[in-house]
Design a protein around this motif. Sequence first.
Motif, PDB file in Angstrom:
ATOM      1  N   UNK B  84     -24.723  69.673  19.983  1.00  0.00           N
ATOM      2  CA  UNK B  84     -23.813  68.376  19.637  1.00  0.00           C
ATOM      3  C   UNK B  84     -24.134  67.055  20.238  1.00  0.00           C
ATOM      4  N   UNK B  85     -24.691  66.109  19.574  1.00  0.00           N
ATOM      5  CA  UNK B  85     -25.113  64.956  20.233  1.00  0.00           C
ATOM      6  C   UNK B  85     -23.934  63.741  19.842  1.00  0.00           C
ATOM      7  N   UNK B  86     -23.220  63.352  20.892  1.00  0.00           N
ATOM      8  CA  UNK B  86     -22.507  62.254  20.816  1.00  0.00           C
ATOM      9  C   UNK B  86     -21.064  62.595  20.521  1.00  0.00           C
ATOM     10  N   UNK B  90     -19.110  66.119  19.154  1.00  0.00           N
ATOM     11  CA  UNK B  90     -18.413  66.748  20.377  1.00  0.00           C
ATOM     12  C   UNK B  90     -16.763  66.758  20.042  1.00  0.00           C
ATOM     13  N   UNK B  91     -16.246  65.805  19.727  1.00  0.00           N
ATOM     14  CA  UNK B  91     -14.764  65.676  19.592  1.00  0.00           C
ATOM     15  C   UNK B  91     -14.378  65.079  18.328  1.00  0.00           C
ATOM     16  N   UNK B 143     -13.216  67.738  11.204  1.00  0.00           N
ATOM     17  CA  UNK B 143     -13.372  68.871  12.323  1.00  0.00           C
ATOM     18  C   UNK B 143     -14.680  68.868  13.192  1.00  0.00           C
ATOM     19  N   UNK B 144     -14.609  69.129  14.503  1.00  0.00           N
ATOM     20  CA  UNK B 144     -15.730  69.009  15.345  1.00  0.00           C
ATOM     21  C   UNK B 144     -16.570  69.993  15.195  1.00  0.00           C
ATOM     22  N   UNK B 145     -17.804  69.839  15.655  1.00  0.00           N
ATOM     23  CA  UNK B 145     -18.952  70.737  15.375  1.00  0.00           C
ATOM     24  C   UNK B 145     -18.433  72.167  15.895  1.00  0.00           C
ATOM     25  N   UNK B 146     -17.985  72.173  17.087  1.00  0.00           N
ATOM     26  CA  UNK B 146     -17.369  73.675  17.669  1.00  0.00           C
ATOM     27  C   UNK B 146     -16.181  74.226  16.778  1.00  0.00           C
ATOM     28  N   UNK B 147     -15.818  73.433  16.040  1.00  0.00           N
ATOM     29  CA  UNK B 147     -14.636  74.172  15.262  1.00  0.00           C
ATOM     30  C   UNK B 147     -15.257  74.915  13.942  1.00  0.00           C
ATOM     31  N   UNK B 148     -16.387  74.681  13.732  1.00  0.00           N
ATOM     32  CA  UNK B 148     -17.367  75.260  12.485  1.00  0.00           C
ATOM     33  C   UNK B 148     -18.308  76.263  12.988  1.00  0.00           C
ATOM     34  N   UNK B 149     -19.056  76.125  14.060  1.00  0.00           N
ATOM     35  CA  UNK B 149     -20.405  76.843  14.315  1.00  0.00           C
ATOM     36  C   UNK B 149     -20.220  77.119  15.870  1.00  0.00           C
ATOM     37  N   UNK B 150     -20.994  78.097  16.236  1.00  0.00           N
ATOM     38  CA  UNK B 150     -21.414  78.039  17.805  1.00  0.00           C
ATOM     39  C   UNK B 150     -22.225  76.835  18.359  1.00  0.00           C
TER      40      UNK B 150
END
Lengths: 255, 188
Positions: B84-86, B90-91, B143-150
Motif C-alpha cells: 500500500x503506497x501513500x 493506507x488509511x 475502504x482502506x486497502x487492508x479492509x479489503x485484502x491482505x
Amino acid sequence: MKRRFNIVVDGKSVTVGDGQTIMDACDDAGVYIPRLCDVEGLVPQGSCRVCTVKANGHTVAACTQPAEAGMQVENDTLEIKNYRRDLVRMLFHEGNHLCPICEASGRCELQAMAYRLGISQATKYPYLQPVRPVDASHPDIALDNNRCILCGRCIRASRDVDGKNVFEYVGRGIHKRIGVNAENLAATDASIDDYAMSLEVCPVGCIIRKREGYFAPVGERQFDRRPIGTEITSPRGRRRSRPRRAQAQETGDGE
Amino acid sequence: MSRRKKRVATVSLAGCFGCHMSLLDMDERILDLLEDVEFDRSPLTDFKQFTRRCDIGLVEGGCCNEENVHTLQEFRNHCDVLVAVGQCAIMGGLPVMRNAIMHSDDPLRECLDEAYASSPRVYNPSNQIPNDPALPLLLDKVYTCVDVVKIDYQIPGCPPSGDVLYAALSALIHDRPPELDHASIRYD
Ligand code: SF4
Ligand code: SF4
Ligand code: SF4
Ligand code: FES
C-alpha cells in the motif's frame, strides 16, 4: 530540606532532586522519555501512558511517579517501545487523523511521536472513524474534535494558568469528549490570548487558531528537521527547571 | 547468469495519481531500477491487464467504488508482495473524509448532493446525479486497502517522496522488507 539521590535509567545513573518525578529527573539529565499528556508548565495528569517506563520491574507513568533512591528504571527498551507504539497507534485509530489535510501536520506531537517510534507498518486495529463535531463558533478559535486525543492539557491550562475553566471532560469510556463550559466556544469567556489556546498547549490539531494556519512552510515546521524529544536530549535546548508547573501546583489543586 | 528481472505492477485506485507522480521523482535513478525491474500492468506501461504473475504490486489509493475492489482483488491474486503506497491506500486519505466528517445519517447521499445539487457553485437545473450504467457503483463508504485484502507492507506519505520510494523499492526488489528509518516516515 534538600535531598539528592540517584536512580539508574537504562544502566545510566541519574541524579534526582527533592520531590522530582522520574520524568523530571530524566529531563534534567537529558534523557528523553516520550510523553503526550504532560507538558512543561502544567501539573502532570498521567493519562496518556506514553511515558510508561518500568521502575523496579513494574510499569508506571514516569510523569507522575516520584523517583525513589536506587530505583532501577527501564526506558529505551524494545518492550517499552512496543507498549508506546501500541498506545500511539490506538490514538490514530480512535480519532480521525488525516495528516495530509491537517493544519498541525509537521508540528503535531502525536504525529512526531509516531515518527520517533518508527510507526510505518499496518496495525491490527481497525479505524473507528467516529463522527465528531467541529465547533467553529468562536471568531478566533475553532475546535476540531476529530483530532482530539483527550490529553487534558487544555483543561489544565485553562483552569490552572488562565483561571477560566473553559474546557472539561464530558462522557465516559469511548464516548469521553472535551466539552466547553457553555453551549459552544463562542458562548464561553475563551480568548485567543488564553494560555490554553497557545500553540504549546494542544499537542495536535484540535485547538485551531483561526487565520494563522500553515504559518511555517513544509521543511521548516517544528518537527521537520529535529525529531520530538531533541529539546530534551540536545544540551542547548535542555530545560533546567519547571517554574510554571510549580506555580500551577500551588494554585491549582483546589478540587 | 543474470537474475530474472522483478515484475512490478502498479495501480491508482481512489487516489489522485500523486503517488505515481512521485515515482517519477526518483529521476534518473529510475533507470538504475529498470536494470532489475520490468513493469507489467501499470499506468506507466498502459497495460490494462496482467500479462503474468508479478513479484511486487504497488497500490495507490483505497476503495471508493466497486471497480476499485475488483481491481484490488486482482492485484492480490496476481502479486506475491502487495504494498500500500501513500496515505490514501493506507488509511483512506482524502477520500475517507466522506465517511465520518459529513455528520450525516446518509453520508454518501449528502456527498453526492453537495457535489451535484445543493452547492451554490453547481449549475444543474434537473438535479441529475450521474448514474450511467458504465460508471462503477460507489460504495457506501471509502475502504482502506487492508479492509479489503491482505497487505504485506506500507509506504506512508502523501505522497511518499521519490527518495523514500526508491529506498523502499530497492529493498523490495532484493527481497528485503522496506524498512524506513524514522527520519523517512512522513504521513503528509
Ligand atoms: S492532529 Fe496530528 S496526527 Fe492528527 S491529523 Fe493532525 S497532524 Fe495528523
Ligand atoms: S483539545 Fe487538544 S489539548 Fe485539549 S484534550 Fe484535546 S488534544 Fe488535548
Ligand atoms: S496519498 Fe496523497 S499523493 Fe498519494 S494518491 Fe493519496 S492524495 Fe494523492
Ligand atoms: S505523559 Fe505521562 S501519562 Fe501522559
